[in-house]
Design a protein around this motif. Structure first.
Motif, mmCIF file in Angstrom:
data_model
loop_
_atom_site.group_PDB
_atom_site.id
_atom_site.type_symbol
_atom_site.label_atom_id
_atom_site.label_comp_id
_atom_site.label_asym_id
_atom_site.label_seq_id
_atom_site.Cartn_x
_atom_site.Cartn_y
_atom_site.Cartn_z
ATOM 1 N N ILE A 1 -24.390 34.577 -46.371
ATOM 2 C CA ILE A 1 -24.820 34.195 -45.019
ATOM 3 C C ILE A 1 -26.233 34.702 -44.764
ATOM 4 O O ILE A 1 -27.077 34.008 -44.200
ATOM 5 C CB ILE A 1 -23.832 34.748 -43.974
ATOM 6 C CG1 ILE A 1 -22.481 34.031 -44.084
ATOM 7 C CG2 ILE A 1 -24.392 34.589 -42.557
ATOM 8 C CD1 ILE A 1 -21.377 34.662 -43.258
ATOM 9 N N CYS A 2 -26.496 35.934 -45.191
ATOM 10 C CA CYS A 2 -27.826 36.511 -45.021
ATOM 11 C C CYS A 2 -28.870 35.713 -45.814
ATOM 12 O O CYS A 2 -29.984 35.483 -45.331
ATOM 13 C CB CYS A 2 -27.826 37.972 -45.479
ATOM 14 S SG CYS A 2 -29.331 38.848 -45.054
ATOM 15 N N LEU A 3 -28.505 35.284 -46.998
ATOM 16 C CA LEU A 3 -29.417 34.469 -47.804
ATOM 17 C C LEU A 3 -29.747 33.164 -47.090
ATOM 18 O O LEU A 3 -30.900 32.717 -47.090
ATOM 19 C CB LEU A 3 -28.791 34.184 -49.169
ATOM 20 C CG LEU A 3 -29.613 33.319 -50.129
ATOM 21 C CD1 LEU A 3 -30.943 33.990 -50.450
ATOM 22 C CD2 LEU A 3 -28.816 33.042 -51.414
ATOM 23 N N SER A 4 -28.749 32.558 -46.452
ATOM 24 C CA SER A 4 -29.008 31.323 -45.702
ATOM 25 C C SER A 4 -29.974 31.589 -44.555
ATOM 26 O O SER A 4 -30.847 30.765 -44.257
ATOM 27 C CB SER A 4 -27.697 30.731 -45.176
ATOM 28 O OG SER A 4 -27.155 31.525 -44.131
ATOM 29 N N GLY A 5 -29.822 32.757 -43.903
ATOM 30 C CA GLY A 5 -30.741 33.120 -42.836
ATOM 31 C C GLY A 5 -32.165 33.279 -43.340
ATOM 32 O O GLY A 5 -33.127 32.827 -42.703
ATOM 33 N N VAL B 1 -38.105 28.283 -31.880
ATOM 34 C CA VAL B 1 -36.954 28.489 -30.991
ATOM 35 C C VAL B 1 -35.644 28.258 -31.736
ATOM 36 O O VAL B 1 -34.734 29.102 -31.709
ATOM 37 C CB VAL B 1 -37.045 27.561 -29.760
ATOM 38 C CG1 VAL B 1 -35.792 27.695 -28.895
ATOM 39 C CG2 VAL B 1 -38.288 27.895 -28.945
ATOM 40 N N SER B 2 -35.532 27.112 -32.413
ATOM 41 C CA SER B 2 -34.268 26.792 -33.094
ATOM 42 C C SER B 2 -33.973 27.767 -34.227
ATOM 43 O O SER B 2 -32.835 28.245 -34.376
ATOM 44 C CB SER B 2 -34.305 25.359 -33.628
ATOM 45 O OG SER B 2 -35.433 25.170 -34.469
ATOM 46 N N SER B 3 -34.997 28.116 -35.022
ATOM 47 C CA SER B 3 -34.752 29.065 -36.113
ATOM 48 C C SER B 3 -34.487 30.461 -35.570
ATOM 49 O O SER B 3 -33.663 31.199 -36.113
ATOM 50 C CB SER B 3 -35.957 29.098 -37.063
ATOM 51 O OG SER B 3 -37.123 29.574 -36.415
ATOM 52 N N GLY B 4 -35.163 30.830 -34.469
ATOM 53 C CA GLY B 4 -34.915 32.141 -33.872
ATOM 54 C C GLY B 4 -33.503 32.278 -33.350
ATOM 55 O O GLY B 4 -32.859 33.325 -33.518
ATOM 56 N N LEU B 5 -32.987 31.229 -32.716
ATOM 57 C CA LEU B 5 -31.601 31.257 -32.236
ATOM 58 C C LEU B 5 -30.626 31.332 -33.411
ATOM 59 O O LEU B 5 -29.609 32.033 -33.340
ATOM 60 C CB LEU B 5 -31.319 30.019 -31.390
ATOM 61 C CG LEU B 5 -32.013 29.964 -30.023
ATOM 62 C CD1 LEU B 5 -31.795 28.612 -29.368
ATOM 63 C CD2 LEU B 5 -31.513 31.081 -29.114
#
Length: 465
Positions: A438-442, A263-267
């Motif tokens: 930012i994408c890399l952090s995701g 849930v937390s990673s999906g958000l």
């Protein structure tokens, strides 16, 4: 539920997703016109758009929570009704104050059905159909965001201002009728416990301050007294909210659900993907007009590559996520968005028109691979009694991501002031390089969350053995 009922239920839900984003952008082009019509300042007229977005963002989790308590169908359908009635009334406004009040009513209605549409899909459709349904809804969101400004420009050129608020009314009436007729009333067991109104109020104020600060950071200056006061208020409210929630037996937000890594990673992925998308969609038109010297019409045609590919890949990825593993799809989507950002950061000035269209298409396809599988993945790990609250949080991450992406892109492109006339090519490249990071952090967060999920699964298997 029959196939016919599912079909018309999905039409109603998708029309709502379309309309809420369509009406958000339709007014933008005409804001200067409202200053003359109502003899007011642009700073006040801007609240026709800003206030609408702010009210929706701040109310989404609260409306989702009300859906958990009183029924998602009730909130969703009466939100349609309020939205439709206020859309008609706002066209008869005689003062800017009256217009703003009715626009806020319209936003409250939009928040009611935005916050509950994902929960309705998760509760009423079989598991094997949810991903595809959410993919179709993501397409409706993209089409609404794309066509709103286009329709607004046409109305500003050919029709009176009232049509900005009346043009969608026939569709809203149709959606309302379909919702009341085809969305079944059999849902989850409703909550009987008291609602944490203090927690809800603190959270709404917190979201409002964050959105207001981010929206005005470029105009006021990020180091200005007003922005520093707003962020100081954010810190105080965040502390007060956490302190209050810890003492509640039934907190406003189901904190135990947020402890689930899925849930937390999906958000987080939902927020990150919309930051990336809006960063590109807001900044790239400036480059096309100022640096590539294409016409506004050509730039508009080029930008449609993003929603077009999103519309094509969204339902497909949702269908795939119903049958196969979700995590590789989201990895691929983030990778596609990151690749697009990297190409723009390194080779921006060397790209031809066709190549820029290809990058936009790649980013749109990446977003299509993320949105519906991610939403479906989150809702699989949410108890049905909290479907509304988490569905509202998903919608909040979408709206907040769009605001942050626009503010970040414009702020980095123009420095500390939004008045910079012609950003340099290096400024554009820095923006897209930030997007790649930012994408890399995701990707890292998603990888780590997957590792936690596998570890938890192995632990469960050992316990069973």
């Amino acid at each position: 539920m029959s196939q016919r009922q599912r079909f018309f239920m999905m039409i109603a839900i998708c029309l709502g997703a379309f309309l809420s984003h369509f009406t958000a952008g339709i007014v933008n082009v005409s804001l200067p016109q409202f200053t003359y019509i109502f003899q007011t300042e642009l700073a006040i007229a801007q609240w026709i758009t800003t206030g609408y977005l702010l009210v929706i963002a701040s109310l989404l989790p609260f409306m989702g929570k009300l859906g958990d308590r009183y029924g998602h169908r009730v909130l969703h359908n009466y939100g349609f009704l309020l939205f439709t009635v206020s859309s008609v009334l706002v066209a008869f406004s005689t003062t800017v104050t009256m217009l703003l009040v009715l626009r806020i009513m319209q936003a409250i209605g939009a928040a009611m059905f935005q916050a509950t549409n994902i929960a309705l899909i998760a509760i009423l459709l079989p598991k094997e159909m949810r991903g595809r349904a959410m993919g179709i809804m993501s397409t409706a969101v993209a089409l609404g965001g794309m066509t709103g400004p286009i329709a607004g420009g046409m109305i500003a050129s050919w029709l009176s201002w009232e049509w900005l608020f009346l043009i969608h009314v026939p569709v809203a009436i149709l959606a309302t009728g379909l919702a009341f007729r085809y969305i079944p009333s059999l849902e989850q067991t409703r909550e009987t416990r008291s609602l944490d109104l203090v927690g809800a109020g603190l959270f709404m104020l917190l979201v409002s301050l964050v959105i207001t600060a981010i929206s005005n950071g470029n105009g006021w200056g990020w180091a200005s007294e007003g922005i520093l006061i707003l962020f100081g208020g954010v810190l105080v409210l965040a502390w007060a909210f956490v302190w209050w929630e810890r003492g509640q037996s039934v907190p406003f937000l189901p904190m135990a659900v947020f402890r689930r890594s899925a849930v937390s990673s999906g958000l987080f992925i939902s927020f990150t993907s919309f930051v990336l998308a809006n960063l590109e969609l807001v900044v790239l038109p400036f480059y096309l007009l100022d640096q590539a010297h294409v016409s506004p019409l050509t730039a508009g045609y080029m930008m449609t590559a993003y929603p077009l590919l999103l519309a094509l890949t969204g339902p497909f990825s949702g269908w795939v996520s119903d049958r196969y593993r979700v995590r590789p799809l989201i990895f691929a989507g983030l990778g596609a968005m990151g690749a697009g950002m990297t190409v723009l950061a390194i080779w921006l000035e060397a790209l031809s028109t066709v190549e820029i269209i290809a990058v936009l298409a790649l980013t749109g396809a990446g977003m299509g691979l993320i949105a519906s599988p991610n939403n479906s993945y989150i809702m699989r790990h949410v108890p049905m009694e909290h479907a509304g609250a988490i569905g509202g949080m998903i919608a909040l991450t979408r709206n907040a991501g769009m605001v942050v992406g626009a503010a970040l892109g414009l702020g980095m492109m123009n420095g500390d002031s939004s008045q910079a006339a012609h950003p340099t090519i290096d400024a554009y490249r820095v923006v897209f390089a930030a997007g790649a990071l930012i994408c890399l952090s995701g990707l890292l967060v998603w990888w780590y969350a997957g590792r936690l999920e596998r570890k938890k699964k192995r632990g469960t298997e050992v316990e069973k053995a």
